[in-house]
Design an enzyme around this catalytic site. Structure first.
Site, short mmCIF file in Angstrom:
data_model
loop_
_atom_site.label_atom_id
_atom_site.label_comp_id
_atom_site.label_asym_id
_atom_site.label_seq_id
_atom_site.Cartn_x
_atom_site.Cartn_y
_atom_site.Cartn_z
N LYS A 168 0.87 -1.17 0.00
CA LYS A 168 0.00 0.00 0.00
C LYS A 168 0.90 1.22 0.00
O LYS A 168 1.50 1.57 1.01
CB LYS A 168 -0.89 0.00 1.24
CG LYS A 168 -1.89 1.13 1.24
CD LYS A 168 -2.75 1.13 2.47
CE LYS A 168 -3.88 2.15 2.37
NZ LYS A 168 -3.48 3.42 1.77
N ARG B 109 -3.87 8.61 -4.75
CA ARG B 109 -4.59 7.70 -5.63
C ARG B 109 -4.91 8.43 -6.92
O ARG B 109 -5.34 9.59 -6.88
CB ARG B 109 -5.90 7.27 -4.94
CG ARG B 109 -6.72 6.23 -5.67
CD ARG B 109 -6.20 4.85 -5.37
NE ARG B 109 -7.05 3.82 -5.96
CZ ARG B 109 -7.94 3.11 -5.26
NH1 ARG B 109 -8.14 3.36 -3.98
NH2 ARG B 109 -8.63 2.15 -5.85
N GLU C 239 2.77 2.21 3.41
CA GLU C 239 1.92 2.34 4.59
C GLU C 239 1.54 0.99 5.17
O GLU C 239 1.13 0.91 6.31
CB GLU C 239 0.61 3.03 4.20
CG GLU C 239 0.68 4.52 4.10
CD GLU C 239 -0.70 5.07 3.85
OE1 GLU C 239 -1.22 5.79 4.70
OE2 GLU C 239 -1.27 4.75 2.78
N ARG D 279 -16.42 0.77 -0.30
CA ARG D 279 -15.43 0.25 0.62
C ARG D 279 -15.79 -1.21 0.79
O ARG D 279 -16.61 -1.58 1.62
CB ARG D 279 -15.51 1.02 1.94
CG ARG D 279 -14.26 0.91 2.77
CD ARG D 279 -14.31 1.86 3.93
NE ARG D 279 -13.99 3.24 3.59
CZ ARG D 279 -12.77 3.69 3.32
NH1 ARG D 279 -11.74 2.87 3.33
NH2 ARG D 279 -12.57 4.96 3.03
N LYS E 247 -7.33 -3.46 4.04
CA LYS E 247 -6.02 -2.82 4.17
C LYS E 247 -5.46 -3.06 5.55
O LYS E 247 -6.18 -3.11 6.55
CB LYS E 247 -6.09 -1.33 3.84
CG LYS E 247 -7.00 -0.49 4.69
CD LYS E 247 -6.95 0.95 4.21
CE LYS E 247 -8.08 1.75 4.80
NZ LYS E 247 -8.13 3.11 4.27
#
Lengths: 830, 328
Positions: A447, A452, A599, A617, A623
């Site tokens: 990530k 983005r 991340e 989502r 994540k």
């Protein structure tokens, strides 16, 4: 001539009847309850609607209007280029012409007057009884009557959709512009509800009413309900701040800006201020009632104003709307302008309502027979179509012309229109992932900590880059635009790429932190002036050579991705990924990701339930961020030293607090962050109340803060709050550890949230700025500051339980006010 | 076909300078009687009405009534290109979408053509009835402009009160207050220096100074200004342009602070209960009576009417107005 006669007698009657009251009436706005108005004019001051001095002057004209009431309304668009010669069909000359002889009073007008008012009463009664009396709706029915009527009808919108009859609510004729007040009353109704189902019904019924009368206005009303003025990727913004609104408000009602601001502070919502603003300025003539179309068009005009004096022009547009607004209109007008509607209407609810309304209004086709509940299905269709093509300008006309069942065919993924990026659910650890993704094949990707981006490449070679929020960012990344044609393979004619743009140091082959990325210029970036390079980390492909891929599984999409591009280190790379279900392996991979300045990880299903779900989502993407991991980041204890007045929901309490840490050496409180989250309503109330007694007129000399902060009140440092934050950043605004981290920048906390109040600690025992520095990893660039001579090494490891250990060995030596100081910081934290 | 030749071209320039800050876009109406404009400012507080009679033009040809929408600041820009003594000719074709300005220098050695695009402007034409005012003050326009300018340094409202003694302009602001009294004065050498007060009843009205100040931009058009006041009616500030026409500004009065205070106290906080009532202006009918009361009677009309036959035109349009009014 008859008209003229009427007029004058009308005038006479009224002189006799009402003169004692006239003063109060004319100045305050009038009470609205229809039945009473004429006979007991008492003063119920209205905010916002203005007395119109000219109306008095104009009474003659009005009398004629009254007489004319029964005539048909003029054609809908009385148009420009008027040629006021005698060819006009109706030409009653309301004002006396030179040859006019004073007319004898004729006792007819009063009669008529009474008639008309009683008629209104009657019609109201009928409606109260649920009757279907349909008024001869036309512009000739006076606005106040119409408002009255609309007001008693508007609760009908709350009815269950199936029992609702739009004809009972509409008080305007078919094809007539929808009055803005209708929308405002609907807003009012919605804001008093909390249940999503009721709200959906209200919106659905309101939309149906519009569809049945004036479908042309549907787009405008949908946009206003969504509080948007255009699709996000067009980048159309109103671009007005509170200051402009305050100015417009002050001018529109003849008050001073100071008065408005004072009231703003009290009420906390400019909308309410607008509503409460009594005008001290009478008007020549009240402008025509606002229509939904007019408001929306003006919003677009405001958004399009640019260049010299654009703020002034915008202000004038706003003023034009405000002076025409009545009743609750100003309130919602202002909130719409601020894009803070705050009535609890989520866009998803609007979409569902739109779908349902379309089912009821369906004239084109019956729902396919295999559908059990057409309403739910329609809502789903609209939501899904909107996620793929978030453009009301396309969806609404398609709904009206081809119906909801064909919507999936009429509105499809379009190159050049960004879809909302698919988002990932946060998780706390590897074990959680394992349990969620049992028996499925999944893949883990780094990530990356960047921006983005959705890159659209058109057949004609045009490149567009859209942000996470569908804003057009093309101009911000000319380097990316230039690189794209080189990176794609020749067989690729068009594509949409989902990727992360990450700041990258090409010399040292290192990913740079997000903080570096945001130092890039935002507008009009010139290639030669780019200091921070970016690398594209591509991880998904939504469209290729004319074919949308979002319905394909990730495995397929990824294959397309790998086949379509050539990696070029530092410019374009595929996101590092492994496919594994071994917990050890994933943990090592996570460690590696963090070491590579990422991340954390994104974990995705690969070949089952693995389609691209725009703007969702989804549980299919998880994540795993270092921030979320349980043990990361100690909480810190900080002291509130100032606060900002709350707005909106937080009116009356403080909306945000300024927190400071304590520097024992310098004996001062240094601001470190603003905090507004983590409070329950009760807690906020409690904290505000307890701190209110600690307000001091001006900041203590030992507070260190930036002048740009401007809090509304300052506090005696008394309380200590335990705060948890995600990360530390260098901040030009805050003052904690200033001089240590950077010559004139302090450090600040990212995403602080309140855990609890530390009753047991004194402010001086709050976390010190030095601790702040130590307690977390530090990645500021010391070499950039000239005063510092430093050696910094930074390494990070992972322990078994994923606890993140940061070790910093640093030597800072710096000068401060002529005082030399050496500090050695050695820290190992768990 | 429209062709208007105005020898005193500077007149048009001055007219535009006088109104361009008040109104941004407006329709110019041409009819057999003259060249006129009526427009309200964006807050609907002030109204400007101007007229140049056909006699004012050396050549006046207007085959059919025509209304031309123009952006006034752009028009002012164009007019600023004309010389001080230029002759201005306005030309437009029937159904055309532009207006041509031709500037001829007095000795015909320079001719400039400017073409401006017309625009569609939604505007309502108000029929303005003639009213007998309670007080009419005629005074030197420069004096009036000076007073307004001086007062605007002190406060942002102007109270105009006419009594037997004279006319008093006063203001109040943070730094203090100011009062200026002008007495009737007819014994002057030049008639334009006279201050004449005709009063039937004492009147006091308060206005936003900002607007009045913007009206005084018309000062170069006339040596004298006429203020016509009646309680609760808009004031009329009129500048007569010799025998050629006039420019009139109407301004709605402000509401007394005290009265506002009363309203405020009687009302408490805006709460949900009161809102529904706080409607738009209820029955427009109710409002109408005041005016009757204010004016003695209809008899007066013909008198005023006699000298302004051009008024007819606006009135024709008043019909549309009528509906709008009622719609309130």
């Amino acid at each position: 001539m008859v008209l003229l006669l009427l007029r004058s007698c009308y005038a006479q009657c009224h002189t006799i009847l009402f003169s004692p009251h006239f003063k109060s009436l004319s100045r305050t706005s009038k009470p609205f309850s229809l039945s009473l108005v004429h006979f007991s004019p008492k003063r119920i001051p209205n905010m916002s609607s203005k007395p119109s001095a000219f109306d008095r002057l104009m009474s003659g004209a009005r009398a004629v209007a009254a007489a004319k009431k029964n005539k048909p309304p003029p054609p809908p668009s009385p148009k420009k280029r008027k040629t006021p010669d005698s060819t006009t069909p109706q030409n009653p000359n309301p004002a006396p012409s030179p040859n006019d002889v004073p007319e004898p009073p004729a006792p007819g007008t009063k009669q008529q007057e009474l008639n008309s008012s009683s008629e209104v009463k009657k019609s109201k009664l009928v409606e109260d009884n649920g009757g279907i009396k349909k008024r001869p709706s036309s512009s000739s029915s006076s606005a106040s009557e119409r408002l009255a009527e609309l007001k008693c009808k508007i609760p009908l919108l709350k009815k269950k959709a199936a029992e609702f009859d739009s004809k009972k609510v509409a008080c305007w004729g078919e094809g007539e512009r929808v009055p803005f007040i209708f929308l405002c009353l609907a807003f009012d109704l919605i804001s008093n509800e909390t249940g999503r189902i009721v709200i959906t019904d209200i919106v659905c019924n309101a939309l149906r009413t519009v569809m049945n009368t004036t479908p042309d206005d549907l787009l405008a009303i949908v946009y206003l309900l969504a509080n948007r003025i255009g699709p996000a990727h067009e980048g159309l913004e109103l671009g007005i701040g509170d200051a402009s609104i305050i100015k417009a408000l002050a001018e529109a009602c003849g008050r001073t800006e100071v008065q408005i601001k004072k009231q703003y502070k009290e009420l906390g919502d400019l909308g309410l201020v607008a509503k409460a603003s009594r005008s001290s300025q009478s008007m020549m003539r009240k402008p025509d009632p606002l229509t939904v179309a007019k408001v929306f068009d003006t919003f677009r005009l405001i958004a399009k104003e640019s260049g010299q004096n654009s703020q002034e022009k915008k202000k004038n547009h706003i003023k034009g709307l405000l002076v025409a607004a009545t009743d609750c209109e100003p309130q919602y007008l202002i909130r719409l302008l601020q894009t803070k509607l705050r009535i609890g209407l989520a866009e998803q609810t609007l979409l569902a309502a739109l779908g349902q309304a379309a089912v009821y209004a369906e004239k084109h086709s019956k729902p396919p027979s295999d559908i059990q509940s057409p309403l739910e299905e329609a809502a789903k269709i609209v939501k899904q179509v909107y996620s793929v093509l978030p453009v009301y300008d396309k969806i609404v006309p398609a709904l009206l012309s081809d119906g909801v069942w064909n919507l999936r065919k009429t509105c499809t993924f379009t190159l050049g229109v960004p879809v909302g990026p698919m988002l990932a659910k946060p998780t706390k650890g590897v074990s959680e992932i394992l349990s969620k993704f049992q028996n499925t094949v999944y893949t883990c990707e780094y990530k990356y900590d960047g921006e983005r981006a959705q890159i659209h490449y058109m057949e004609n070679g045009m490149v567009e880059i859209y942000s996470r929020n569908a804003e057009r960012n093309t101009a911000k990344f000319p380097d990316v635009v230039a690189a794209i044609p080189r990176l794609k393979k020749d067989c690729v004619k068009s594509f949409v790429l989902d990727c992360e743009l990450v700041a990258y140091d090409r010399d040292r082959k290192k990913i740079l932190p997000f903080q570096t990325l945001i130092t890039r210029a935002r507008k009009n970036v010139v290639m030669s002036e780019i200091k921070v390079d970016v690398c594209i980390y591509a991880f998904d492909m939504l469209y290729l050579n004319g074919k949308p891929l979002i319905q394909e599984e990730l495995k397929v999409r990824r294959e397309h991705l790998y086949e379509s591009f050539e990696e070029e280190p530092g410019y374009f790379q595929f996101a590092t990924a492994i496919t594994s279900n071994d917990i050890e392996e994933i943990q090592t991979f996570l460690e590696a990701a963090v070491n590579a300045s990422c991340e954390g990880l994104i974990v995705k299903t690969l070949d089952r339930d693995a389609t691209y779900e725009p703007s969702k989502r989804s549980l299919n993407w998880l994540k795993l961020k270092k921030d979320y991991m349980d043990t990361i980041g100690d909480s810190v204890d900080l002291v509130p030293i100032a606060a900002f007045h709350g707005r909106g929901k937080r009116t009356g309490v403080y909306g945000a607090f300024l927190l400071a840490c304590y520097d024992g050496d310098k004996e001062e409180f240094q601001s470190i962050c603003k905090i507004g989250t983590g409070f329950s309503e009760a807690m906020l109330e409690e904290r505000s109340a307890s701190l209110r007694s600690k307000v001091i007129p001006k900041p203590k000399p030992y507070f260190r803060y930036s002048d740009t902060l401007n809090p509304d009140v300052w506090f005696e440092p008394t309380e200590v709050w335990e705060v948890k934050a995600a990360d530390l950043t260098i901040s030009p605004v805050h003052r904690a550890a200033v001089g240590i981290a950077d010559a004139d920048k302090g450090i600040s906390l990212r995403f602080p949230r309140l855990l609890r109040v530390r009753e047991d600690k004194a402010p001086e025992q709050a976390t010190s700025s030095e601790q702040e520095l130590q307690a977390h990893e530090i990645f500021f660039c010391l070499e950039e500051t000239s005063i510092l001579l430093s050696v910094l090494e930074n390494s990070s490891l992972f322990s078994e339980n994923l606890c993140f250990i940061v070790a910093i060995f640093g030597l800072f030596s710096f000068m401060l006010k002529g005082r030399a100081r050496n500090t050695v910081v050695v820290y190992i934290g768990m | 076909m429209l062709e208007l030749r105005l020898v005193q071209g500077s007149l048009l320039k001055k007219l535009l300078e006088a109104i361009k800050d008040l109104v941004t876009d407006a329709n110019f109406d041409c009819s057999a009687t003259g060249f006129s404009l009526q427009a309200m400012d964006s807050s609907h507080v002030a109204l400007v009405s101007l007229l140049l009679r056909s006699e004012a033009f050396e050549h006046y040809r207007c085959d059919r009534n025509i209304s031309m929408g123009l952006n006034l600041s752009n028009m002012a820009k164009v007019l600023r290109c004309s010389g001080p003594d230029d002759i201005i000719t306005l030309k437009a074709d029937d159904g055309g979408d532009s207006l041509t300005f031709m500037f001829e220098s007095p000795n015909q050695d320079k001719i400039a053509d400017f073409e401006m695009k017309l625009m569609d402007i939604d505007s309502e034409h108000l029929g303005i009835p003639d009213t007998e005012y309670q007080a009419i003050v005629r005074m030197p326009s420069a004096e009036f402009a000076r007073i307004c300018k001086d007062l605007s340094g002190i406060g942002d409202t102007i109270a105009i009160s006419v009594t037997k003694e004279g006319v008093k302009f006063s203001t109040r602001g943070d730094i203090g207050s100011a009062n200026i009294v002008c007495r009737q004065n007819t014994s002057v050498d030049k008639p334009e220096d006279a201050t004449i007060i005709e009063m039937e009843e004492p009147v006091t009205l308060t206005f936003a100074l900002r607007y009045i100040n913007s009206f005084t931009k018309a000062t170069p058009l006339s040596n004298q200004v006429t203020l016509s006041l009646s309680s609760d009616l808009p004031v009329v500030v009129e500048y007569k342009i010799a025998e050629m026409g006039y420019i009139r500004f109407y301004l709605a009065p402000k509401i007394d602070e005290e009265e506002l205070e009363n309203m405020a106290t009687s009302e408490a906080r805006p709460n949900v209960e009161t809102r529904p009532k706080a409607g738009p202006k209820p029955k427009s009918e109710t409002e109408t009576k005041p005016k009757k009361e204010a004016k003695p009677e209809t008899e007066v009309i013909p008198v005023e009417e006699a000298n302004s036959p051009e008024e007819v035109k606006p009135k024709e349009e008043a019909q549309t107005v009528v509906e709008v009014m009622d719609a309130e």
